[in-house]
Write an enzyme that holds these catalytic residues in place. Structure first.
Site: not given
Ligand code: ATP
Length: 306
Positions: A101-102, A105-106, A11, A97-99, A138
């Site tokens: 973009m959820a 949550s996805a 997202k 990852v941790a970008g 999310d």
């Molecule tokens: P959001 O946009 O929902 O705030 P995000 O996209 O910034 O999240 P994610 O990719 O969800 O970040 O990762 C955030 C942290 O969650 C990662 O650093 C990781 O340690 C942890 N995490 C736990 N489960 C997962 C997963 N299935 N995929 C990615 N990261 C995960």
């Protein structure tokens, strides 16, 4: 049936309005979510115990223990269905990852749908979304997809009528940003500025642009209240945003809590031009071109699996 694969989109927040901190510690939000064509694939297979494996870019940054959001989703649904959680969960990451973009949550949303299908739980989809909301704000949107306004913590959803196709370029950064750290920085900056925090409200001009399929108007109305905080923690994002806009984007924002930056282009060719400009600028690690809106989590028919 021994295994089920679910595809789930990333997202971007077209609007992220952050209000005051609530007594439960969450911020009151208005978020206009938009699902885009960057996908994770989650496969669950019957196994002797709950295990998680991950493939894709930066897979090493994803935990494989019980803290993985997909594993937590499996355990939660198993508990509700009175079922053993013994599955192998394989994550094929296409969402940064941790970008912001959820991605996590996805994976949780996808794991709920995959396990419910594998275990023949027949849980109504809105019930799965309610379970998902227990795991993260999310998660329900990752299941729903499309374009939707989220209120509360972002988990109460109403679909937004949207026409047209929107072409996006995502500038991926080196390393992630912690979502709690970005919210904390937002609070700190607001306290330092001493200005009152307005109640978050949906942007009428943004909703009108989506209803009309007006791409330039949408580009002009993208907003993210977390952007200043993300830039404060990662000042190099300012140069990334400038490079995308100089490259012809109609609008550019930090995606969610960052550090990914999202740029709206006029059309598909325009998106390729913006991506080239970003790559040439050296202000990001890499780029992805995608489009929205796309549907939410869906089971991949067995015959289509790669
Ligand atoms: P959001 O946009 O929902 O705030 P995000 O996209 O910034 O999240 P994610 O990719 O969800 O970040 O990762 C955030 C942290 O969650 C990662 O650093 C990781 O340690 C942890 N995490 C736990 N489960 C997962 C997963 N299935 N995929 C990615 N990261 C995960």
């Amino acid at each position: 049936m021994n295994s089920v694969t679910v595809q789930v989109p990333a997202k971007v927040n077209l609007q992220l309005a952050v209000g005051a901190v609530r007594p439960d510690g969450y911020h009151e939000l208005v978020s206009v979510f938009h699902a885009v064509s960057l996908y994770d694939e989650v496969t669950v297979t019957r196994a002797d115990e709950l295990v998680v494996t991950v493939e894709g870019e930066n897979a090493d940054d994803v935990p494989v223990d019980r803290s993985n959001l997909a594993a937590r989703a499996v355990a939660l649904l198993a508990d509700r269905l009175g079922q053993s959680p013994d599955v192998h969960v394989h994550l094929r990451k296409g969402i940064p990852v941790a970008g912001g973009m959820a991605g996590g949550s996805a994976d949780a949303a996808a794991a709920l749908v995959a396990c419910d299908t594998l275990w023949r739980g027949n849980t109504p989809r809105d019930m799965l979304r309610r379970l998902g909301a227990e795991l993260g704000s999310d998660v329900p949107f990752s299941d729903l997809g499309g374009t939707a306004i989220g209120t509360g913590r972002g988990e109460r959803l109403a679909a937004v009528p949207t026409v047209g196709v929107y072409h996006w370029v995502f500038a991926l950064a080196d390393g992630g940003l912690s979502t709690p750290a970005v919210y904390g920085e937002c609070d700190r900056l607001r306290e330092a500025a001493g200005t009152p925090v307005p109640d978050p409200a949906p942007s009428e001009s943004l909703i009108a642009a989506l209803r009309a399929g007006d791409v330039p108007a949408l580009g002009a109305t993208l907003t993210n209240d977390l952007q200043d905080a993300a830039i404060s923690l990662r000042p190099s994002l300012r140069a990334t945003l400038d490079a995308g806009l100089a490259g012809g984007a109609l609008g550019g924002i930090v995606s969610g809590s960052g550090p990914t930056c999202a740029f709206l282009a006029a059309d598909e060719a325009g998106a390729r031009t913006v991506a080239r400009a970003l790559a040439a600028s050296g202000t990001c690690r890499t780029t992805r071109v995608a489009f929205g809106q796309v549907g939410g989590a869906r089971v991949v028919p067995q015959r289509l699996r790669s």
